[in-house]
Scaffold this motif. Structure first.
Motif, PDB file in Angstrom:
ATOM      1  N   ASP A 143     -32.482 -41.545 -46.074  1.00 28.46           N
ATOM      2  CA  ASP A 143     -31.522 -42.485 -45.518  1.00 28.46           C
ATOM      3  C   ASP A 143     -32.245 -43.580 -44.741  1.00 28.46           C
ATOM      4  OD1 ASP A 143     -29.627 -40.810 -46.551  1.00 28.46           O
ATOM      5  OD2 ASP A 143     -28.802 -40.158 -44.627  1.00 28.46           O
ATOM      6  N   ASN A 144     -31.682 -44.788 -44.805  1.00 28.25           N
ATOM      7  CA  ASN A 144     -32.155 -45.950 -44.048  1.00 28.25           C
ATOM      8  C   ASN A 144     -33.482 -46.512 -44.531  1.00 28.25           C
ATOM      9  OD1 ASN A 144     -30.019 -46.092 -41.944  1.00 28.25           O
ATOM     10  ND2 ASN A 144     -30.815 -44.067 -41.413  1.00 28.25           N
ATOM     11  N   ALA A 184     -27.365 -47.325 -52.536  1.00 33.37           N
ATOM     12  CA  ALA A 184     -27.107 -47.110 -51.117  1.00 33.37           C
ATOM     13  C   ALA A 184     -25.920 -47.960 -50.679  1.00 33.37           C
ATOM     14  CB  ALA A 184     -28.339 -47.467 -50.287  1.00 33.37           C
ATOM     15  N   VAL A 228     -24.043 -49.481 -47.261  1.00 31.80           N
ATOM     16  CA  VAL A 228     -24.276 -49.794 -45.856  1.00 31.80           C
ATOM     17  C   VAL A 228     -23.084 -50.599 -45.363  1.00 31.80           C
ATOM     18  CG1 VAL A 228     -25.822 -50.970 -44.247  1.00 31.80           C
ATOM     19  CG2 VAL A 228     -26.770 -49.821 -46.243  1.00 31.80           C
ATOM     20  N   TRP A 259     -25.914 -47.099 -42.109  1.00 29.86           N
ATOM     21  CA  TRP A 259     -25.985 -46.372 -43.378  1.00 29.86           C
ATOM     22  C   TRP A 259     -24.710 -45.554 -43.574  1.00 29.86           C
ATOM     23  CZ3 TRP A 259     -30.139 -46.674 -46.765  1.00 29.86           C
ATOM     24  CH2 TRP A 259     -30.163 -45.757 -47.825  1.00 29.86           C
TER      25      TRP A 259
END
Length: 263
Positions: free
Chosen positions: A146-147, A175, A177, A183
């Motif tokens: 993640d991120n 992903a 966001v 996230w």
């Protein structure tokens, strides 16, 4: 006899339909850009337009640059000169507010500029440059986290302002966001089954919030809802390099299909 006549009519009509040529797309081969005398373009990895018709070019020269031209192709400025997050350009996109988004494959970052050309948000993180022995080569890319991105490729948005980022060459996922950069989730892994990817190269979102993902090496476009649930896939494409959707109530999806060389 009547059925035979219908069948013969259908058979005779089929070759005519199959032999129809694709429509010609008119184009102009004149270079639309006027560059300063001391500037040359390298690989123009990304091109986008804002609401004024200004042209933004994200290119790979001696170093990555983001250039802005007016609607007539006259050079206006360089944005983000010597920016830490510029390493290897992949795509530039303009959102509904004329903010400028650059997806940099080399720095593993997505960078948002406001219309004035100032950085207002960074998503992802560039690997730190540290002294010492180089890391041992890996046979497989590290697990997705993640991120963080690993060679991201593209970005698109839904009506709520969420960003969908195709990630990308090393990671094999999408992903999500939120509008503030937090996230939300990701989905996908390396593979060939529905919902899996191999080189997630481009992404687009339609007015209803459906997410269209160019799964290049698997030679298909996969379609998901905004939560990443698989809906369907189109396999009548060669290798989708880019995917984009026209604005307005009657939306049309275009893809540049690299294997047969077509749009």
């Amino acid at each position: 006899m009547r059925n035979l006549v219908i069948a013969l009519t259908m058979l005779s009509a089929f070759p005519v339909f199959a032999q129809q040529a694709p429509p010609e797309i008119p184009y102009d081969a004149v270079n639309p850009l006027t560059l300063p005398p001391d500037l040359n373009l390298g690989e123009a990895a990304g091109v986008a337009l804002n609401s004024k018709g200004h042209i933004f070019v994200y290119h790979r020269g001696g170093h990555t640059q983001l250039l802005e031209f007016d609607a007539n192709g006259k050079f206006i400025r360089e944005i983000g000169k010597d920016l830490y997050g510029f390493a290897f350009a992949h795509v530039v996109r303009i959102d509904k507010d004329d903010n400028i988004w650059c997806v940099d494959e080399g720095s593993n970052m997505v960078i948002e500029f406001n219309p004035e050309g100032h950085v207002i948000m960074l998503i992802g993180r560039k690997p730190e440059s540290v002294e010492g022995a180089p890391a041992a080569p890996r046979a497989e890319p590290p697990p997705a986290r993640d991120n963080l991105f690993n060679r991201p490729t593209d970005v698109a948005w839904d009506a709520a302002g969420n960003s969908y980022i195709s990630d990308g060459y090393a990671n094999s996922r999408v992903a999500k966001v939120d509008k503030d950069g937090a996230w939300v989730k990701s989905w996908g892994k390396r593979g060939t089954a529905p919902g899996e990817f191999h080189t997630v190269h481009s992404i687009a979102v339609d007015a209803s919030g459906k997410v269209y993902v160019g799964d290049r090496e698997n030679r298909r476009i996969q379609i998901f809802d905004s939560n990443g649930e698989f809906l369907k896939q189109w396999t009548n494409v060669g290798a989708p390099w880019a995917v984009c959707i026209t604005p307005g109530p009657k939306q049309v999806l275009y893809t540049s299909d690299s294997v047969p060389g077509r749009i």
